[in-house]
Design a protein around this motif. Sequence first.
Motif, PDB file in Angstrom:
ATOM      1  N   TRP A  38     -36.066  12.990  15.933  1.00  0.00           N
ATOM      2  CA  TRP A  38     -35.681  11.621  15.642  1.00  0.00           C
ATOM      3  C   TRP A  38     -35.862  11.334  14.153  1.00  0.00           C
ATOM      4  O   TRP A  38     -36.669  11.990  13.489  1.00  0.00           O
ATOM      5  CB  TRP A  38     -36.485  10.646  16.492  1.00  0.00           C
ATOM      6  CG  TRP A  38     -36.243  10.862  17.948  1.00  0.00           C
ATOM      7  CD1 TRP A  38     -37.070  11.460  18.847  1.00  0.00           C
ATOM      8  CD2 TRP A  38     -35.054  10.539  18.665  1.00  0.00           C
ATOM      9  NE1 TRP A  38     -36.490  11.522  20.090  1.00  0.00           N
ATOM     10  CE2 TRP A  38     -35.246  10.965  20.006  1.00  0.00           C
ATOM     11  CE3 TRP A  38     -33.847   9.934  18.326  1.00  0.00           C
ATOM     12  CZ2 TRP A  38     -34.284  10.808  20.993  1.00  0.00           C
ATOM     13  CZ3 TRP A  38     -32.888   9.775  19.320  1.00  0.00           C
ATOM     14  CH2 TRP A  38     -33.108  10.208  20.623  1.00  0.00           C
ATOM     15  N   PRO A  39     -35.117  10.374  13.640  1.00  0.00           N
ATOM     16  CA  PRO A  39     -35.229  10.049  12.211  1.00  0.00           C
ATOM     17  C   PRO A  39     -36.669   9.693  11.829  1.00  0.00           C
ATOM     18  O   PRO A  39     -37.368   9.022  12.573  1.00  0.00           O
ATOM     19  CB  PRO A  39     -34.309   8.822  12.054  1.00  0.00           C
ATOM     20  CG  PRO A  39     -33.346   8.933  13.182  1.00  0.00           C
ATOM     21  CD  PRO A  39     -34.081   9.584  14.300  1.00  0.00           C
ATOM     22  N   GLY A  40     -37.104  10.218  10.680  1.00  0.00           N
ATOM     23  CA  GLY A  40     -38.445   9.964  10.196  1.00  0.00           C
ATOM     24  C   GLY A  40     -39.439  11.028  10.627  1.00  0.00           C
ATOM     25  O   GLY A  40     -40.596  10.992  10.250  1.00  0.00           O
ATOM     26  N   THR A  41     -39.004  11.964  11.441  1.00  0.00           N
ATOM     27  CA  THR A  41     -39.895  13.038  11.886  1.00  0.00           C
ATOM     28  C   THR A  41     -39.269  14.384  11.553  1.00  0.00           C
ATOM     29  O   THR A  41     -38.080  14.469  11.256  1.00  0.00           O
ATOM     30  CB  THR A  41     -40.143  12.975  13.403  1.00  0.00           C
ATOM     31  OG1 THR A  41     -38.889  13.111  14.062  1.00  0.00           O
ATOM     32  CG2 THR A  41     -40.807  11.685  13.814  1.00  0.00           C
ATOM     33  N   GLY A  42     -40.065  15.434  11.589  1.00  0.00           N
ATOM     34  CA  GLY A  42     -39.565  16.788  11.372  1.00  0.00           C
ATOM     35  C   GLY A  42     -39.423  17.148   9.913  1.00  0.00           C
ATOM     36  O   GLY A  42     -39.692  16.346   9.013  1.00  0.00           O
ATOM     37  N   LYS A  43     -39.032  18.387   9.690  1.00  0.00           N
ATOM     38  CA  LYS A  43     -38.818  18.884   8.331  1.00  0.00           C
ATOM     39  C   LYS A  43     -37.481  19.584   8.240  1.00  0.00           C
ATOM     40  O   LYS A  43     -36.997  20.140   9.220  1.00  0.00           O
ATOM     41  CB  LYS A  43     -39.917  19.888   7.963  1.00  0.00           C
ATOM     42  CG  LYS A  43     -41.263  19.257   7.725  1.00  0.00           C
ATOM     43  CD  LYS A  43     -42.239  20.289   7.249  1.00  0.00           C
ATOM     44  CE  LYS A  43     -43.588  19.644   6.971  1.00  0.00           C
ATOM     45  NZ  LYS A  43     -44.560  20.626   6.487  1.00  0.00           N
ATOM     46  N   LEU A  44     -36.922  19.540   7.043  1.00  0.00           N
ATOM     47  CA  LEU A  44     -35.692  20.267   6.765  1.00  0.00           C
ATOM     48  C   LEU A  44     -36.071  21.476   5.937  1.00  0.00           C
ATOM     49  O   LEU A  44     -36.663  21.350   4.868  1.00  0.00           O
ATOM     50  CB  LEU A  44     -34.699  19.380   6.004  1.00  0.00           C
ATOM     51  CG  LEU A  44     -33.401  20.046   5.559  1.00  0.00           C
ATOM     52  CD1 LEU A  44     -32.642  20.590   6.747  1.00  0.00           C
ATOM     53  CD2 LEU A  44     -32.542  19.052   4.807  1.00  0.00           C
ATOM     54  N   PHE A  45     -35.745  22.644   6.435  1.00  0.00           N
ATOM     55  CA  PHE A  45     -36.115  23.902   5.789  1.00  0.00           C
ATOM     56  C   PHE A  45     -34.836  24.544   5.285  1.00  0.00           C
ATOM     57  O   PHE A  45     -33.890  24.736   6.039  1.00  0.00           O
ATOM     58  CB  PHE A  45     -36.817  24.767   6.841  1.00  0.00           C
ATOM     59  CG  PHE A  45     -37.129  26.155   6.420  1.00  0.00           C
ATOM     60  CD1 PHE A  45     -38.167  26.409   5.545  1.00  0.00           C
ATOM     61  CD2 PHE A  45     -36.416  27.223   6.920  1.00  0.00           C
ATOM     62  CE1 PHE A  45     -38.484  27.703   5.181  1.00  0.00           C
ATOM     63  CE2 PHE A  45     -36.723  28.510   6.562  1.00  0.00           C
ATOM     64  CZ  PHE A  45     -37.762  28.756   5.686  1.00  0.00           C
ATOM     65  N   LEU A  55     -36.538  21.501  11.573  1.00  0.00           N
ATOM     66  CA  LEU A  55     -37.688  21.894  12.380  1.00  0.00           C
ATOM     67  C   LEU A  55     -38.423  20.639  12.831  1.00  0.00           C
ATOM     68  O   LEU A  55     -38.763  19.793  12.016  1.00  0.00           O
ATOM     69  CB  LEU A  55     -38.622  22.807  11.587  1.00  0.00           C
ATOM     70  CG  LEU A  55     -37.968  24.113  11.132  1.00  0.00           C
ATOM     71  CD1 LEU A  55     -38.816  24.804  10.114  1.00  0.00           C
ATOM     72  CD2 LEU A  55     -37.717  25.014  12.322  1.00  0.00           C
ATOM     73  N   GLY A  56     -38.678  20.547  14.122  1.00  0.00           N
ATOM     74  CA  GLY A  56     -39.238  19.329  14.684  1.00  0.00           C
ATOM     75  C   GLY A  56     -40.737  19.200  14.578  1.00  0.00           C
ATOM     76  O   GLY A  56     -41.254  18.095  14.577  1.00  0.00           O
ATOM     77  N   SER A  57     -41.461  20.309  14.502  1.00  0.00           N
ATOM     78  CA  SER A  57     -42.920  20.226  14.490  1.00  0.00           C
ATOM     79  C   SER A  57     -43.490  21.337  13.627  1.00  0.00           C
ATOM     80  O   SER A  57     -42.791  22.277  13.250  1.00  0.00           O
ATOM     81  CB  SER A  57     -43.453  20.361  15.919  1.00  0.00           C
ATOM     82  OG  SER A  57     -43.125  21.633  16.432  1.00  0.00           O
ATOM     83  N   SER A  58     -44.782  21.221  13.338  1.00  0.00           N
ATOM     84  CA  SER A  58     -45.439  22.261  12.549  1.00  0.00           C
ATOM     85  C   SER A  58     -45.510  23.555  13.343  1.00  0.00           C
ATOM     86  O   SER A  58     -45.480  24.649  12.779  1.00  0.00           O
ATOM     87  CB  SER A  58     -46.837  21.811  12.140  1.00  0.00           C
ATOM     88  OG  SER A  58     -47.600  21.508  13.285  1.00  0.00           O
ATOM     89  N   LYS A  59     -45.571  23.433  14.657  1.00  0.00           N
ATOM     90  CA  LYS A  59     -45.565  24.613  15.523  1.00  0.00           C
ATOM     91  C   LYS A  59     -44.248  25.364  15.372  1.00  0.00           C
ATOM     92  O   LYS A  59     -44.224  26.585  15.191  1.00  0.00           O
ATOM     93  CB  LYS A  59     -45.749  24.152  16.967  1.00  0.00           C
ATOM     94  CG  LYS A  59     -45.739  25.240  18.012  1.00  0.00           C
ATOM     95  CD  LYS A  59     -45.925  24.582  19.375  1.00  0.00           C
ATOM     96  CE  LYS A  59     -45.925  25.568  20.498  1.00  0.00           C
ATOM     97  NZ  LYS A  59     -46.140  24.913  21.795  1.00  0.00           N
ATOM     98  N   ALA A  60     -43.136  24.632  15.413  1.00  0.00           N
ATOM     99  CA  ALA A  60     -41.816  25.241  15.253  1.00  0.00           C
ATOM    100  C   ALA A  60     -41.669  25.839  13.862  1.00  0.00           C
ATOM    101  O   ALA A  60     -41.111  26.925  13.693  1.00  0.00           O
ATOM    102  CB  ALA A  60     -40.729  24.208  15.506  1.00  0.00           C
ATOM    103  N   GLN A  61     -42.204  25.145  12.851  1.00  0.00           N
ATOM    104  CA  GLN A  61     -42.125  25.637  11.479  1.00  0.00           C
ATOM    105  C   GLN A  61     -42.909  26.941  11.337  1.00  0.00           C
ATOM    106  O   GLN A  61     -42.421  27.917  10.777  1.00  0.00           O
ATOM    107  CB  GLN A  61     -42.675  24.593  10.510  1.00  0.00           C
ATOM    108  CG  GLN A  61     -42.633  25.045   9.068  1.00  0.00           C
ATOM    109  CD  GLN A  61     -43.327  24.067   8.152  1.00  0.00           C
ATOM    110  OE1 GLN A  61     -43.724  22.987   8.564  1.00  0.00           O
ATOM    111  NE2 GLN A  61     -43.483  24.446   6.899  1.00  0.00           N
ATOM    112  N   SER A  62     -44.124  26.965  11.865  1.00  0.00           N
ATOM    113  CA  SER A  62     -44.972  28.144  11.777  1.00  0.00           C
ATOM    114  C   SER A  62     -44.323  29.349  12.454  1.00  0.00           C
ATOM    115  O   SER A  62     -44.286  30.445  11.903  1.00  0.00           O
ATOM    116  CB  SER A  62     -46.325  27.848  12.425  1.00  0.00           C
ATOM    117  OG  SER A  62     -47.090  29.015  12.514  1.00  0.00           O
TER     118      SER A  62
END
Length: 165
Positions: A38-45, A55-62
């Motif tokens: 959702w807007p305001g959350t997650g990261k763009l890699f 990426l929606g969460s730090s878990k997904a990013q890791s």
Amino acid sequence: MTLCNKRSNPTSISHFNISHPQSLTTAELCAMSEYRIWPGTGKLFIRRDGKPIFLGSSKAQSLTLQRKKPAKLVWTQAWRRLHKKGLSEANLKKRRTRTNKVQRAVVGLSLDDIKKKAAQKPEFRSAQRDAALKDVKTRKKVTKSKGNSGSGVRASKVPKNVKRR
């Protein structure tokens, strides 16, 4: 939203927080888990080749940085799709063609003989079976009486794979 600075090295990896007013109505999909971001959350890699990955969460990013395959992680949608989980029952049922029963001849009996036997009445077949049993019993009695008249010496055992004459 700017993805890269002009001064940054084009081969470097960049992270950006996703928060911009244009996408208030749309939700992105996480590249790892395929959950909605959702807007305001997650990261763009941004990968080295320039492809943006949400990426929606730090878990997904890791796990993405560790180069883990989403299909091997049980909690991701890719794994669920691969292992056919959560499908509705209507889509799951497949129409199968019924197998047709084919009669084949048995060694020693032709197909016509088999059909004739099947067409016979059960009383007639049971009478035949009883007659065959009586015949076998009488033969056993005869061989037993012949065996008792001898001196009681048994014949030597012959292996099963050797034919008798």
